[in-house]
Design a protein around this motif. Structure first.
Motif, PDB file in Angstrom:
ATOM      1  N   ASP A  27       0.727  -1.067  -0.028  1.00 55.94           N
ATOM      2  CA  ASP A  27      -0.125   0.359  -0.040  1.00 55.94           C
ATOM      3  C   ASP A  27       0.171   1.206  -0.017  1.00 55.94           C
ATOM      4  O   ASP A  27       0.212   1.922  -0.400  1.00 55.94           O
ATOM      5  N   LYS A  28       2.270   0.882   0.781  1.00 52.74           N
ATOM      6  CA  LYS A  28       3.103   2.193   1.322  1.00 52.74           C
ATOM      7  C   LYS A  28       2.966   2.855  -0.628  1.00 52.74           C
ATOM      8  O   LYS A  28       3.289   4.264  -0.706  1.00 52.74           O
ATOM      9  N   ILE A  29       3.841   2.065  -1.474  1.00 50.42           N
ATOM     10  CA  ILE A  29       4.021   2.227  -2.955  1.00 50.42           C
ATOM     11  C   ILE A  29       3.526   3.112  -4.167  1.00 50.42           C
ATOM     12  O   ILE A  29       3.892   4.281  -4.322  1.00 50.42           O
ATOM     13  N   PHE A  30       2.005   3.611  -2.699  1.00 50.01           N
ATOM     14  CA  PHE A  30       1.487   4.473  -4.174  1.00 50.01           C
ATOM     15  C   PHE A  30       0.718   5.842  -3.373  1.00 50.01           C
ATOM     16  O   PHE A  30       0.139   6.575  -3.773  1.00 50.01           O
ATOM     17  N   HIS A  31       1.624   5.710  -2.037  1.00 51.37           N
ATOM     18  CA  HIS A  31       1.955   7.684  -1.565  1.00 51.37           C
ATOM     19  C   HIS A  31       2.838   7.879  -1.968  1.00 51.37           C
ATOM     20  O   HIS A  31       4.334   7.565  -2.121  1.00 51.37           O
ATOM     21  N   PRO A  32       2.336   9.354  -2.342  1.00 48.38           N
ATOM     22  CA  PRO A  32       3.738  10.093  -2.662  1.00 48.38           C
ATOM     23  C   PRO A  32       4.430  10.380  -1.640  1.00 48.38           C
ATOM     24  O   PRO A  32       4.719  10.387  -1.097  1.00 48.38           O
ATOM     25  N   GLY A  33       5.967  10.637  -2.253  1.00 49.19           N
ATOM     26  CA  GLY A  33       7.326  10.703  -1.904  1.00 49.19           C
ATOM     27  C   GLY A  33       7.907   9.428  -1.156  1.00 49.19           C
ATOM     28  O   GLY A  33       8.973   8.867  -0.751  1.00 49.19           O
ATOM     29  N   PHE A  34       7.066   8.107  -1.255  1.00 46.96           N
ATOM     30  CA  PHE A  34       7.557   6.615  -0.870  1.00 46.96           C
ATOM     31  C   PHE A  34       7.779   6.299  -2.404  1.00 46.96           C
ATOM     32  O   PHE A  34       7.319   5.873  -2.916  1.00 46.96           O
ATOM     33  N   SER A  35       9.601   5.485  -2.163  1.00 48.62           N
ATOM     34  CA  SER A  35      10.513   5.224  -3.693  1.00 48.62           C
ATOM     35  C   SER A  35      11.030   4.036  -2.386  1.00 48.62           C
ATOM     36  O   SER A  35      11.284   4.100  -1.211  1.00 48.62           O
ATOM     37  N   GLY A  65     -11.755   3.935 -11.596  1.00 45.22           N
ATOM     38  CA  GLY A  65     -10.923   2.370 -11.228  1.00 45.22           C
ATOM     39  C   GLY A  65     -10.204   2.253 -10.762  1.00 45.22           C
ATOM     40  O   GLY A  65     -10.102   2.628  -9.822  1.00 45.22           O
ATOM     41  N   ARG A  66      -9.569   1.279 -10.628  1.00 48.65           N
ATOM     42  CA  ARG A  66      -7.916   0.704  -9.522  1.00 48.65           C
ATOM     43  C   ARG A  66      -7.203  -0.042  -9.942  1.00 48.65           C
ATOM     44  O   ARG A  66      -6.710   0.012 -11.341  1.00 48.65           O
ATOM     45  N   LEU A  67      -6.097   0.668  -8.857  1.00 45.89           N
ATOM     46  CA  LEU A  67      -4.550   0.549  -9.598  1.00 45.89           C
ATOM     47  C   LEU A  67      -3.954  -0.303  -7.933  1.00 45.89           C
ATOM     48  O   LEU A  67      -4.004   0.543  -7.423  1.00 45.89           O
ATOM     49  N   SER A  68      -3.825  -1.576  -8.364  1.00 50.90           N
ATOM     50  CA  SER A  68      -3.330  -2.629  -6.688  1.00 50.90           C
ATOM     51  C   SER A  68      -2.312  -3.019  -7.603  1.00 50.90           C
ATOM     52  O   SER A  68      -2.158  -3.439  -8.331  1.00 50.90           O
ATOM     53  N   VAL A  69      -1.070  -3.455  -6.016  1.00 54.13           N
ATOM     54  CA  VAL A  69      -0.939  -5.009  -6.244  1.00 54.13           C
ATOM     55  C   VAL A  69      -1.440  -6.207  -6.455  1.00 54.13           C
ATOM     56  O   VAL A  69      -1.930  -6.794  -5.000  1.00 54.13           O
ATOM     57  N   LYS A  70      -1.400  -6.764  -7.434  1.00 59.12           N
ATOM     58  CA  LYS A  70      -2.246  -7.559  -7.830  1.00 59.12           C
ATOM     59  C   LYS A  70      -1.730  -9.490  -6.645  1.00 59.12           C
ATOM     60  O   LYS A  70      -2.754  -9.221  -5.508  1.00 59.12           O
ATOM     61  N   LYS A  84      10.904 -13.545  -6.506  1.00 61.59           N
ATOM     62  CA  LYS A  84      10.298 -13.483  -7.847  1.00 61.59           C
ATOM     63  C   LYS A  84       9.444 -13.218  -8.717  1.00 61.59           C
ATOM     64  O   LYS A  84       9.298 -13.393  -9.887  1.00 61.59           O
ATOM     65  N   GLY A  85       9.102 -11.651  -8.227  1.00 61.08           N
ATOM     66  CA  GLY A  85       8.881 -10.803  -9.353  1.00 61.08           C
ATOM     67  C   GLY A  85       6.750 -10.220  -8.152  1.00 61.08           C
ATOM     68  O   GLY A  85       6.549  -9.820  -7.228  1.00 61.08           O
ATOM     69  N   THR A  86       6.600  -9.321  -9.280  1.00 63.31           N
ATOM     70  CA  THR A  86       5.376  -8.650  -9.280  1.00 63.31           C
ATOM     71  C   THR A  86       4.763  -8.577 -10.872  1.00 63.31           C
ATOM     72  O   THR A  86       4.715  -8.392 -11.313  1.00 63.31           O
ATOM     73  N   THR A  87       2.933  -8.917 -10.340  1.00 55.97           N
ATOM     74  CA  THR A  87       1.829  -8.248 -10.908  1.00 55.97           C
ATOM     75  C   THR A  87       1.266  -6.871 -10.121  1.00 55.97           C
ATOM     76  O   THR A  87       0.362  -6.964  -9.063  1.00 55.97           O
ATOM     77  N   PHE A  88       1.756  -6.007 -11.277  1.00 56.87           N
ATOM     78  CA  PHE A  88       0.065  -5.219 -11.343  1.00 56.87           C
ATOM     79  C   PHE A  88      -0.759  -5.110 -11.887  1.00 56.87           C
ATOM     80  O   PHE A  88      -1.081  -5.487 -13.284  1.00 56.87           O
ATOM     81  N   ARG A  89      -2.240  -4.334 -11.118  1.00 58.31           N
ATOM     82  CA  ARG A  89      -3.233  -4.459 -11.962  1.00 58.31           C
ATOM     83  C   ARG A  89      -4.389  -3.668 -12.001  1.00 58.31           C
ATOM     84  O   ARG A  89      -3.922  -3.008 -11.193  1.00 58.31           O
TER      85      ARG A  89
END
Length: 380
Positions: A328-336, A359-364, A370-375
């Motif tokens: 959830d934090k990766i979508f906060h402004p300034g977090f990297s 719509g919605r953007l999230s980490v599925k 191993k990897g990441t899926t954004f939806r």
């Protein structure tokens, strides 16, 4: 600003805790004193009744009668040796009439609250006086809980107002920054376009000029994207498969050779209402994040699925993954999590999908190493 907001929240909660603790301490002391006074009043009332029983015919009983008459607040139930109710005072007369078990229930409660006073009728007979808390004492005891509710409601309203103000301020900052960036880029772009027109006259550098023109067009697209932040975008009916394929092709040309791209869709045409420049920005941001996560080698899979009422676009990479605590934090402004960057890309991407495309953007899915899926989830 965010730290200041957290500081305000902590201050409000701390003040509320101090108020509640102080109030509970004060009210407990006050209720204890009121209870002691009521116990003394009942004891005096019992003595007055005892005096009436023992008095001679010519005795002055005005004081005893006055003490008995003035008890109008403390509920009392009088019973005999066998626990049978003889009389009662200061109870709800309507409830006594309507409910046959009301007096017995009250007596049971009084027995739990206070020990009874014993009033001797004669050498062999005693009556028992049970008493409960007065309405005033009950109100004093319930007061801290009412105050707790009021304080909690007040803090909730204040925090909601501060949160709304904070979000509004952030929006103004992003919008102002985006529009100022677009404005600043506009002047050198116009100059570059003019120089390109002059350079086109020299045939020997036409191929070079053509490539430069592509970069200028790219800068114009970026400027257009920034200029649309904060404005109501014009949504257009577009083929999502084609739109995403163009962005994948663009990123593929600029990606390392060891990175493989796959675009998967069961249908060639999946239509949705989007703002093409802003939607492309989101897809480009996700693809670039995937490239950064894989550090030069791996696979990026873009899966488009057409459902009955919505469309999903999954961008999956085989990179280093994102710890669950950061989803959830990766979508906060300034977090990297990167050493470089301002941490605004995913924040702006989420705003574009949620605010402009509803719509919605999230980490599925994501797993470290191993990897990441954004939806991306879009209504049709």
């Amino acid at each position: 600003m965010f730290k200041q907001f957290i500081g305000w929240k902590f201050t409000l909660v701390a003040v509320a805790v101090v108020i509640i603790v102080t109030t509970i301490w004060f009210v407990n002391n006050l209720s204890e004193k009121i209870q002691q006074e009521e116990t003394k009043k009942v004891a005096t009332w019992v003595e007055a009744n005892q005096e009436l029983l023992k008095a001679s015919p010519d005795a002055n009983l005005n004081l005893a009668v006055e003490i008995i008459r003035t008890n109008t607040t403390i509920p009392i139930i009088l019973t005999d040796d066998h626990g049978n109710i003889i009389d009662h005072r200061n109870l709800d007369s309507a409830a006594v009439t309507a409910n046959g078990s009301y007096l017995q229930n009250e007596l049971n409660d009084f027995r739990k609250q206070h020990p009874p006073f014993i009033m001797a009728i004669d050498a062999k007979t005693n009556n028992y006086i049970y008493y409960g808390d007065s309405l005033i004492l009950k109100q004093v005891r319930y007061y801290p809980y009412i105050q707790l509710l009021v304080v909690a409601l007040f803090i909730g309203i204040v925090l909601f107002a501060l949160s709304s103000t904070n979000r509004a301020t952030q929006n103004l900052v992003w919008v102002g920054m985006a529009k100022e960036t677009a404005h600043q880029l506009g002047t050198p772009l116009s100059s570059m376009e003019a120089w390109l027109e002059i350079l086109k006259e020299k045939e020997e550098i036409v191929p070079m000029v053509t490539e430069m023109a592509k970069d200028v067009d790219r800068l114009k697209l970026i400027t257009d994207r920034f200029s649309k932040i904060g404005s109501v975008p014009n949504l257009e009916e577009r083929n999502i498969v084609e739109q995403v394929a163009n962005m994948v092709a663009y990123i593929r040309k600029r990606a390392p050779q060891k990175v493989q791209f796959r675009l998967q869709s069961e249908e060639r045409e999946v239509v949705a209402m989007i703002s093409p420049p802003l939607f492309d920005w989101v897809v480009e941001n996700l693809l670039k994040n995937a490239l950064d996560a894989m550090e030069g080698k791996g696979e990026i899979i873009v899966l488009i699925e057409n459902h009955l009422a919505h469309i999903t676009i999954d961008v999956t990479d085989t990179g280093k993954g994102i710890p669950k605590a950061y989803h959830d934090k990766i979508f906060h402004p300034g977090f990297s999590t990167k050493k470089r960057g301002w941490g605004l890309g995913l924040s702006l991407a989420k705003r574009i999908i949620q605010d402009y495309h509803k719509g919605r953007l999230s980490v599925k899915w994501s797993e470290v190493n191993k990897g990441t899926t954004f939806r991306i989830w879009l209504r049709k």
